[in-house]
Design a protein around this motif. Structure first.
Motif, mmCIF file in Angstrom:
data_model
loop_
_atom_site.group_PDB
_atom_site.id
_atom_site.type_symbol
_atom_site.label_atom_id
_atom_site.label_comp_id
_atom_site.label_asym_id
_atom_site.label_seq_id
_atom_site.Cartn_x
_atom_site.Cartn_y
_atom_site.Cartn_z
ATOM 1 N N THR A 4 32.083 -5.076 -20.380
ATOM 2 C CA THR A 4 31.098 -4.020 -20.610
ATOM 3 C C THR A 4 31.553 -3.016 -21.659
ATOM 4 O OG1 THR A 4 31.949 -2.605 -18.843
ATOM 5 C CG2 THR A 4 30.222 -4.181 -18.244
ATOM 6 N N ILE A 5 32.861 -2.960 -21.959
ATOM 7 C CA ILE A 5 33.317 -1.966 -22.930
ATOM 8 C C ILE A 5 33.808 -2.573 -24.242
ATOM 9 C CG2 ILE A 5 33.827 -0.177 -21.251
ATOM 10 C CD1 ILE A 5 36.781 -0.923 -21.451
ATOM 11 N N ALA A 32 34.970 5.375 -15.471
ATOM 12 C CA ALA A 32 33.549 5.316 -15.830
ATOM 13 C C ALA A 32 32.699 6.006 -14.764
ATOM 14 C CB ALA A 32 33.111 3.868 -16.010
ATOM 15 N N ARG A 38 32.137 6.190 -23.293
ATOM 16 C CA ARG A 38 32.637 4.855 -23.620
ATOM 17 C C ARG A 38 33.849 4.932 -24.546
ATOM 18 N NH1 ARG A 38 31.906 1.092 -27.666
ATOM 19 N NH2 ARG A 38 32.179 -1.068 -26.995
#
Length: 116
Positions: A4-5, A32, A38
């Motif tokens: 996801t990152i 998170a 992010r």
């Protein structure tokens, strides 16, 4: 978590296959959940990977002193300068140290300042 990152396949592979990947992912999920941006999580992921790589060189039961973390931070900063990622060691060192302490604390591998 890493998927996801990280969008670059090499970075995703490095983080997914690196040491203590489950522990690092759990730490980053917690970060998170606290609402960190992010970009902040990406920087913390890099610090955590470096700490996890360093842990391979130490006995599994070794708890790090704050002085040892400062030494790790100085080495990280020097590497950042040598690679051209930073023109000064000041900020990489200052940013690495608290993340390294926090991650080591989450692993139960950071000595409190009062411990010998």
């Amino acid at each position: 978590m890493f998927a996801t990152i990280f969008t670059h396949p090499g970075a995703l592979r490095r983080h997914s296959e690196g040491p203590l990947s489950a522990e690092r992912a759990l730490y980053l999920v917690d970060q998170a959940a606290q609402g960190l941006a992010r970009g902040t999580i990406l920087r913390r992921a890099s610090c955590c990977l470096r700490v996890a790589e360093e842990l391979r060189e130490w006995p599994e039961d070794h708890c790090f002193s704050h002085e040892e973390v400062a030494s790790l931070a100085a080495a990280w900063a020097a590497r950042q300068c040598a690679s051209g990622h930073s023109s000064s060691a000041k900020w990489p060192e200052a940013n690495f140290r608290p993340v390294a302490c926090d991650f080591l604390r989450s692993l139960g591998r950071l000595r409190s300042p009062a411990q010998p």
